[in-house]
Design a protein around this motif. Structure first.
Motif, PDB file in Angstrom:
ATOM      1  N   GLY A 168       0.783  -1.235   0.000  1.00 42.83           N
ATOM      2  CA  GLY A 168       0.000   0.000   0.000  1.00 42.83           C
ATOM      3  C   GLY A 168       0.810   1.279   0.000  1.00 42.83           C
ATOM      4  O   GLY A 168       0.243   2.366  -0.038  1.00 42.83           O
ATOM      5  N   LEU A 169       2.126   1.189   0.040  1.00 47.86           N
ATOM      6  CA  LEU A 169       2.954   2.400   0.110  1.00 47.86           C
ATOM      7  C   LEU A 169       2.902   3.226  -1.167  1.00 47.86           C
ATOM      8  O   LEU A 169       3.215   4.408  -1.155  1.00 47.86           O
ATOM      9  N   CYS A 170       2.532   2.617  -2.265  1.00 49.60           N
ATOM     10  CA  CYS A 170       2.519   3.310  -3.555  1.00 49.60           C
ATOM     11  C   CYS A 170       1.115   3.775  -3.949  1.00 49.60           C
ATOM     12  O   CYS A 170       0.879   4.131  -5.102  1.00 49.60           O
ATOM     13  N   THR A 171       0.191   3.820  -2.992  1.00 59.15           N
ATOM     14  CA  THR A 171      -1.200   4.181  -3.293  1.00 59.15           C
ATOM     15  C   THR A 171      -1.304   5.607  -3.824  1.00 59.15           C
ATOM     16  O   THR A 171      -0.755   6.547  -3.244  1.00 59.15           O
ATOM     17  N   VAL A 172      -2.017   5.746  -4.924  1.00 58.03           N
ATOM     18  CA  VAL A 172      -2.359   7.039  -5.517  1.00 58.03           C
ATOM     19  C   VAL A 172      -3.824   6.952  -5.940  1.00 58.03           C
ATOM     20  O   VAL A 172      -4.420   5.884  -5.918  1.00 58.03           O
ATOM     21  N   PHE A 173      -4.387   8.079  -6.325  1.00 54.74           N
ATOM     22  CA  PHE A 173      -5.746   8.083  -6.871  1.00 54.74           C
ATOM     23  C   PHE A 173      -5.658   8.181  -8.383  1.00 54.74           C
ATOM     24  O   PHE A 173      -4.962   9.052  -8.906  1.00 54.74           O
ATOM     25  N   LEU A 174      -6.336   7.291  -9.059  1.00 56.74           N
ATOM     26  CA  LEU A 174      -6.504   7.363 -10.505  1.00 56.74           C
ATOM     27  C   LEU A 174      -7.970   7.714 -10.721  1.00 56.74           C
ATOM     28  O   LEU A 174      -8.855   6.925 -10.362  1.00 56.74           O
ATOM     29  N   ASP A 175      -8.218   8.914 -11.226  1.00 58.11           N
ATOM     30  CA  ASP A 175      -9.596   9.406 -11.376  1.00 58.11           C
ATOM     31  C   ASP A 175     -10.355   9.255 -10.055  1.00 58.11           C
ATOM     32  O   ASP A 175     -11.485   8.767 -10.009  1.00 58.11           O
ATOM     33  N   ASP A 176      -9.707   9.642  -8.963  1.00 59.83           N
ATOM     34  CA  ASP A 176     -10.275   9.677  -7.608  1.00 59.83           C
ATOM     35  C   ASP A 176     -10.516   8.311  -6.971  1.00 59.83           C
ATOM     36  O   ASP A 176     -11.175   8.226  -5.939  1.00 59.83           O
ATOM     37  N   LYS A 177      -9.979   7.248  -7.537  1.00 62.21           N
ATOM     38  CA  LYS A 177     -10.083   5.908  -6.954  1.00 62.21           C
ATOM     39  C   LYS A 177      -8.691   5.439  -6.559  1.00 62.21           C
ATOM     40  O   LYS A 177      -7.748   5.572  -7.350  1.00 62.21           O
ATOM     41  N   PRO A 178      -8.526   4.876  -5.349  1.00 62.95           N
ATOM     42  CA  PRO A 178      -7.193   4.429  -4.946  1.00 62.95           C
ATOM     43  C   PRO A 178      -6.724   3.217  -5.760  1.00 62.95           C
ATOM     44  O   PRO A 178      -7.491   2.280  -5.992  1.00 62.95           O
ATOM     45  N   ILE A 179      -5.478   3.296  -6.199  1.00 61.34           N
ATOM     46  CA  ILE A 179      -4.852   2.188  -6.928  1.00 61.34           C
ATOM     47  C   ILE A 179      -3.411   2.051  -6.435  1.00 61.34           C
ATOM     48  O   ILE A 179      -2.860   2.976  -5.829  1.00 61.34           O
ATOM     49  N   LEU A 180      -2.803   0.922  -6.741  1.00 64.52           N
ATOM     50  CA  LEU A 180      -1.401   0.694  -6.416  1.00 64.52           C
ATOM     51  C   LEU A 180      -0.568   1.026  -7.651  1.00 64.52           C
ATOM     52  O   LEU A 180      -0.640   0.340  -8.672  1.00 64.52           O
ATOM     53  N   SER A 181       0.211   2.087  -7.572  1.00 64.03           N
ATOM     54  CA  SER A 181       0.945   2.563  -8.743  1.00 64.03           C
ATOM     55  C   SER A 181       2.111   1.654  -9.126  1.00 64.03           C
ATOM     56  O   SER A 181       2.616   1.742 -10.243  1.00 64.03           O
TER      57      SER A 181
END
Length: 158
Positions: A44-57
């Motif tokens: 989970g350390l790389c979590t970002v929002f893609l179009d306001d949804k959390p994803i693992l980058s």
């Protein structure tokens, strides 16, 4: 190949290699809150929002973000500042390495469920690895933040 991505509200157009991971693209663009931890999409350390949804980058190619909006913790400072201190007050940020992932997922949780139970919080944050704490500090910090927010809504002195 050329991609066009909005990163924290800023348009980025760039030529990339087809195998470039989104985490590496973001870090190259100054988003240092996005951390590499496990490289297996489990921490989970790389979590970002893609179009306001959390994803693992770390598990997404930058090319797949073409035409989308990506938001990192750098783009959410104002929203995050409301509750980050509550987590720190509980000693849950011992080394701080996992904090950005916790913060991103807490923001996602509170956007989806503004009044979560403790079990809701635990379930939503289950994908975040923290080697320093027992996760109870994060839970207490989020709970204290929610309690204070509720007291403010009800017009009570904090």
């Amino acid at each position: 190949m050329e991609i066009n991505i909005r990163v924290n509200g800023r348009a980025v157009r760039e030529q990339i290699e087809p195998d470039l991971l989104l985490i590496d693209f973001l870090r190259a663009h100054g988003c240092l809150s996005v951390k590499r931890g496990c490289e297996t999409s489990n921490c989970g350390l790389c979590t970002v929002f893609l179009d306001d949804k959390p994803i693992l980058s770390c598990s997404m190619l930058a090319a797949r973000a073409d035409g989308h909006s990506v938001t990192t913790l750098e783009g959410l400072q104002e929203e995050a500042s409301d509750f980050v201190g509550f987590i720190a007050d509980q000693g849950a940020d011992q080394c701080g390495f996992c904090n950005p992932g916790f913060v991103m997922n807490t923001i996602a949780l509170l956007r989806e469920n503004p009044d979560p139970t403790d079990d809701d919080i635990r379930a939503f944050l289950a994908g975040n690895l923290c080697r320093c704490s027992g996760y109870e500090g994060q839970l207490r910090g989020i709970r204290n933040y929610l309690n204070q927010r509720e007291e403010r809504r009800n017009g009570q002195e904090v």
